[in-house]
Design a protein around this motif. Structure first.
Motif, mmCIF file in Angstrom:
data_model
loop_
_atom_site.group_PDB
_atom_site.id
_atom_site.type_symbol
_atom_site.label_atom_id
_atom_site.label_comp_id
_atom_site.label_asym_id
_atom_site.label_seq_id
_atom_site.Cartn_x
_atom_site.Cartn_y
_atom_site.Cartn_z
ATOM 1 N N ARG A 256 -15.388 6.421 2.962
ATOM 2 C CA ARG A 256 -15.279 7.729 3.655
ATOM 3 C C ARG A 256 -13.921 8.004 3.904
ATOM 4 O O ARG A 256 -13.542 9.232 3.851
ATOM 5 C CB ARG A 256 -15.767 7.108 5.116
ATOM 6 N N THR A 257 -13.005 6.949 3.974
ATOM 7 C CA THR A 257 -11.363 7.160 3.908
ATOM 8 C C THR A 257 -11.087 7.917 2.733
ATOM 9 O O THR A 257 -10.046 8.617 2.885
ATOM 10 C CB THR A 257 -10.814 5.791 4.282
ATOM 11 N N VAL A 258 -11.309 7.428 1.686
ATOM 12 C CA VAL A 258 -11.033 8.075 0.532
ATOM 13 C C VAL A 258 -11.468 9.371 0.415
ATOM 14 O O VAL A 258 -10.675 10.335 -0.177
ATOM 15 C CB VAL A 258 -11.590 7.156 -0.888
ATOM 16 N N ALA A 259 -12.668 9.559 0.628
ATOM 17 C CA ALA A 259 -13.168 10.915 0.529
ATOM 18 C C ALA A 259 -12.599 11.954 1.522
ATOM 19 O O ALA A 259 -12.284 13.141 1.210
ATOM 20 C CB ALA A 259 -14.800 11.166 1.009
ATOM 21 N N GLU A 260 -12.332 11.485 2.554
ATOM 22 C CA GLU A 260 -11.437 12.466 3.575
ATOM 23 C C GLU A 260 -9.941 12.709 2.986
ATOM 24 O O GLU A 260 -9.628 13.719 3.242
ATOM 25 C CB GLU A 260 -11.516 11.681 5.016
ATOM 26 N N GLU A 261 -9.226 11.752 2.720
ATOM 27 C CA GLU A 261 -7.864 11.572 2.144
ATOM 28 C C GLU A 261 -8.031 12.728 0.970
ATOM 29 O O GLU A 261 -7.015 13.633 0.799
ATOM 30 C CB GLU A 261 -7.102 10.554 1.811
ATOM 31 N N LEU A 262 -8.804 12.643 0.197
ATOM 32 C CA LEU A 262 -8.954 13.515 -1.217
ATOM 33 C C LEU A 262 -9.277 15.033 -0.866
ATOM 34 O O LEU A 262 -8.794 15.818 -1.366
ATOM 35 C CB LEU A 262 -10.048 12.959 -2.313
ATOM 36 N N THR A 263 -10.002 15.062 0.127
ATOM 37 C CA THR A 263 -10.455 16.395 0.563
ATOM 38 C C THR A 263 -9.155 16.993 1.312
ATOM 39 O O THR A 263 -9.204 18.382 1.027
ATOM 40 C CB THR A 263 -11.759 16.113 1.608
ATOM 41 N N ARG A 264 -8.510 16.199 2.149
ATOM 42 C CA ARG A 264 -7.379 17.074 2.542
ATOM 43 C C ARG A 264 -6.261 17.467 1.395
ATOM 44 O O ARG A 264 -5.723 18.382 1.597
ATOM 45 C CB ARG A 264 -6.806 16.093 3.541
ATOM 46 N N HIS A 265 -6.158 16.547 0.568
ATOM 47 C CA HIS A 265 -5.112 16.658 -0.434
ATOM 48 C C HIS A 265 -5.736 18.044 -1.347
ATOM 49 O O HIS A 265 -5.131 19.020 -1.489
ATOM 50 C CB HIS A 265 -5.041 15.637 -1.423
#
Length: 242
Positions: A124-133
């Protein structure tokens, strides 16, 4: 030990899809050159079996070179255009889904990283950070293995294919036209088979296969093609048909 800084990890070494793409283009170039060698060599050797005159040999070889290069370019253009259209369609579809269903798309990306072995929290953290980027790039890479900036160009592919064919086709043309008439066919056989051995070994090296076996396969195939066309040309010449 200090943590490595972004961009400091072996900057001079090729990594990832960029190297893979360059190797694929190189392999396509080798195969295109190989096609040019075999097809034009078969034409000129066949004509040389029927007549010793240089004019018909040059005309047939030049026609084979031009026709083959155009055929290769058209085939590659059509094939790569279809691939490019498909990639663009998938990108637009993913862009719409991100605009219309951002929550569902985030959940989908999270699930993908879970399937790769990450815990639900980490995924979830990886997905959220990549989505923000860059949400689109993240989904294209994880779901479709597509890079938005790396769409294949059909014109580049067509030009590369035609150029490789021409480069390969020039060898048998020179080999059949430059030597004295009495040795032009043996010289062409030797030059063509040596070139085929080289392209076969290079293609195997690019693909990580056995260079020796690949060279032998290509040489045997090329020798059969040359022998067949020379025999047909010689038969037609002796029969008076041409």
């Amino acid at each position: 030990m200090d943590d490595p800084q972004p961009g400091s990890l072996h900057e001079n070494e090729p990594h990832g899809d960029d190297l893979s793409q360059r190797l694929n283009w190189l392999r396509a170039g080798v195969l295109g050159a190989n096609d040019g060698i075999v097809s034009v060599a078969a034409i000129v050797v066949g004509v040389a079996g029927a007549t010793a005159a240089s004019g018909p040999i040059l005309a047939a070889g030049a026609a084979g070179l031009v026709g083959g290069a155009i055929s290769m370019a058209l085939g590659e253009y059509v094939s790569v255009s279809s691939q490019s259209d498909s990639q663009k369609s998938l990108i637009e579809k993913e862009r719409r889904e991100l605009e219309e269903q951002p929550v569902e798309e985030l959940a989908e990306l999270t699930a993908i990283y879970q399937q790769k072995g990450l815990s639900i929290e980490t995924a979830r953290t990886v997905a959220e950070e990549l989505t923000r980027h860059d949400a689109l790039s993240a989904h294209l890479s994880a779901e479709l293995h597509i890079d938005e900036d790396d769409i294949v160009n059909p014109w580049h592919a067509a030009f590369a294919s035609a150029s490789a064919f021409v480069i390969g086709a020039i060898l048998p043309l020179l080999a059949i036209l430059l030597p004295p008439q009495e040795i032009r066919v043996p010289v062409t056989f030797v030059a063509v088979l040596a070139a085929l051995a080289a392209t076969g070994a290079l293609g195997a090296w690019i693909g990580g296969g056995s260079k020796g076996r690949a060279a032998i396969r290509v040489v045997i195939g090329g020798a059969l093609a040359l022998a067949a066309t020379f025999s047909i040309g010689n038969l037609l010449g002796a029969s008076g048909v041409v």
